[in-house]
Design an enzyme around this catalytic site. Structure first.
Site, PDB file in Angstrom:
ATOM      1  N   ARG A   1      33.786 -31.424  20.269  1.00  0.00           N
ATOM      2  CA  ARG A   1      33.596 -32.381  21.317  1.00  0.00           C
ATOM      3  C   ARG A   1      32.643 -32.281  22.126  1.00  0.00           C
ATOM      4  O   ARG A   1      32.309 -31.018  22.810  1.00  0.00           O
ATOM      5  CB  ARG A   1      34.676 -32.136  22.115  1.00  0.00           C
ATOM      6  CG  ARG A   1      35.148 -33.601  23.075  1.00  0.00           C
ATOM      7  CD  ARG A   1      36.142 -33.499  23.521  1.00  0.00           C
ATOM      8  NE  ARG A   1      37.607 -32.989  22.222  1.00  0.00           N
ATOM      9  CZ  ARG A   1      38.399 -31.600  22.733  1.00  0.00           C
ATOM     10  NH1 ARG A   1      38.353 -31.087  23.668  1.00  0.00           N
ATOM     11  NH2 ARG A   1      39.503 -31.974  21.502  1.00  0.00           N
TER      12      ARG A   1
ATOM     13  N   HIS B   1      29.379 -38.936  16.039  1.00  0.00           N
ATOM     14  CA  HIS B   1      30.280 -39.757  15.504  1.00  0.00           C
ATOM     15  C   HIS B   1      31.560 -40.098  16.687  1.00  0.00           C
ATOM     16  O   HIS B   1      32.186 -39.046  17.496  1.00  0.00           O
ATOM     17  CB  HIS B   1      31.258 -39.852  14.738  1.00  0.00           C
ATOM     18  CG  HIS B   1      31.819 -38.410  14.274  1.00  0.00           C
ATOM     19  ND1 HIS B   1      30.644 -36.888  13.814  1.00  0.00           N
ATOM     20  CD2 HIS B   1      32.790 -38.125  13.295  1.00  0.00           C
ATOM     21  CE1 HIS B   1      31.839 -36.604  13.335  1.00  0.00           C
ATOM     22  NE2 HIS B   1      32.877 -36.979  13.372  1.00  0.00           N
TER      23      HIS B   1
END
Length: 324
Positions: free
Chosen positions: A198, A178
């Site tokens: 990340r 997301h």
């Protein structure tokens, strides 16, 4: 002395992608630039929020729980979590896109980081024209295909991009890739965790460090849910003066209330704290014959031992969050 509805002093976080809407739109008080997050109610270690008003002013969340235990967070919540507050409440302003990321489950976060996982939800408060979120995948993909796209720099091509408007809501379970897109301001409710993997960051350099931000692709590979889902957005009713279900998960329950006139809420059946997040308008709250106000961009923690609240507004919308 008796407990009362509690406001906290937010913690403001610099982010490479942050803007100034938390100040200009939500009236947050800070002087720094690129503030991307306002941590409204936090029990995260070294990032705890403190009470801002009343006789408990200056007390941290952990101190409150240690003193009042089940009276403030609920007997069952205290039995499960002890002195750890289970949720983290934020406002987020994305002037630029956030990195593509994913969060680990409770089990993986516990084994790797001795932390909770990070199931979360978003409620969009404001979105500029053509603003979007990235949530999940648009087409079925294997881990090997995912790695190939990552290596080729084409990972965005297989992500699900969704244009958003004010009021749109998304539940982001652990494992779902997301990102918040440029021009989106939202309220975020999540488990108490600061663990983020990340996986793509647009090759950006952080002006503060002169470096690209660290990626965590090796850690993310076995965390990602590669499946495709029919819909990623949460659909809900918005009947006035009642608690409309927004997101009910094993980790938190969130309802939305549109207040028009007067309403009374009884929490005697809920063995949990309740958090109000004002996402539109303003309202007056009466509890134990004392009056409180809540404006857009403010949050309020209602201790578990306060059962009846009277709300008054013309057109306010609040998120109602609890654990049970």
């Amino acid at each position: 002395m008796d407990l009362y509805p509690l406001k906290f002093t937010p913690i403001f976080k610099y982010r490479i992608w942050g803007g100034n809407k938390l100040k200009t739109k939500l009236n947050k008080d800070y002087i720094e630039e690129n503030i991307g997050e306002s941590w409204e109610i936090s029990g995260v270690k070294n990032n705890e929020t403190f009470v801002s008003e009343g006789y408990l002013k200056g007390r941290s969340l952990a101190q409150l729980i240690n003193t009042f235990k089940g009276d403030i967070i609920g007997d069952n919540v205290y039995k499960i979590f002890g002195d750890t507050f289970p949720l983290l409440i934020k406002f987020i302003d994305a002037k630029k896109p956030l990195s593509i990321q994913v969060h680990p489950s409770n089990e993986i976060a516990k084994s790797r980081h001795n932390s909770f996982g990070k199931n979360e939800m978003w409620y969009v408060m404001e979105a500029e024209d053509d603003a979007e979120l990235i949530v999940g995948f648009d087409k079925s993909i294997t881990k090997e295909e995912y790695e190939k796209h990552l290596k080729n720099g084409t990972i965005l091509d297989v992500m699900h991009h969704e244009n958003v408007n004010s009021g749109d809501t998304f539940y982001i379970p652990t494992g779902r890739v997301h990102a918040i897109g440029e021009g989106v301001m939202l309220a975020e409710i999540q488990q108490t965790s600061d663990i983020t993997y990340r996986i793509y960051d647009y090759d950006r350099v952080d002006a503060k460090t002169g470096l690209k931000r660290e990626l965590h692709n090796d850690l993310a590979l076995d965390v990602i849910d590669y499946r495709v889902y029919e819909s990623y957005k949460t659909h809900y009713d918005l009947n006035k003066n009642t608690s409309n279900i927004l997101v009910h998960s094993p980790y938190f329950k969130t309802n939305i209330i549109a207040i028009e006139g007067h309403m009374t809420i009884d929490y005697s059946d809920i063995d949990s704290f309740v958090i109000y997040i004002c996402v539109e308008g303003s309202l007056d709250i009466n509890c134990n014959n004392l009056d409180y106000s809540l404006n857009t961009g403010e949050t309020l923690l209602v201790p578990s031992n306060l059962n009846e609240l009277k709300l008054k507004s013309v057109g306010a919308k609040i998120l109602e969050v609890y654990y049970q």
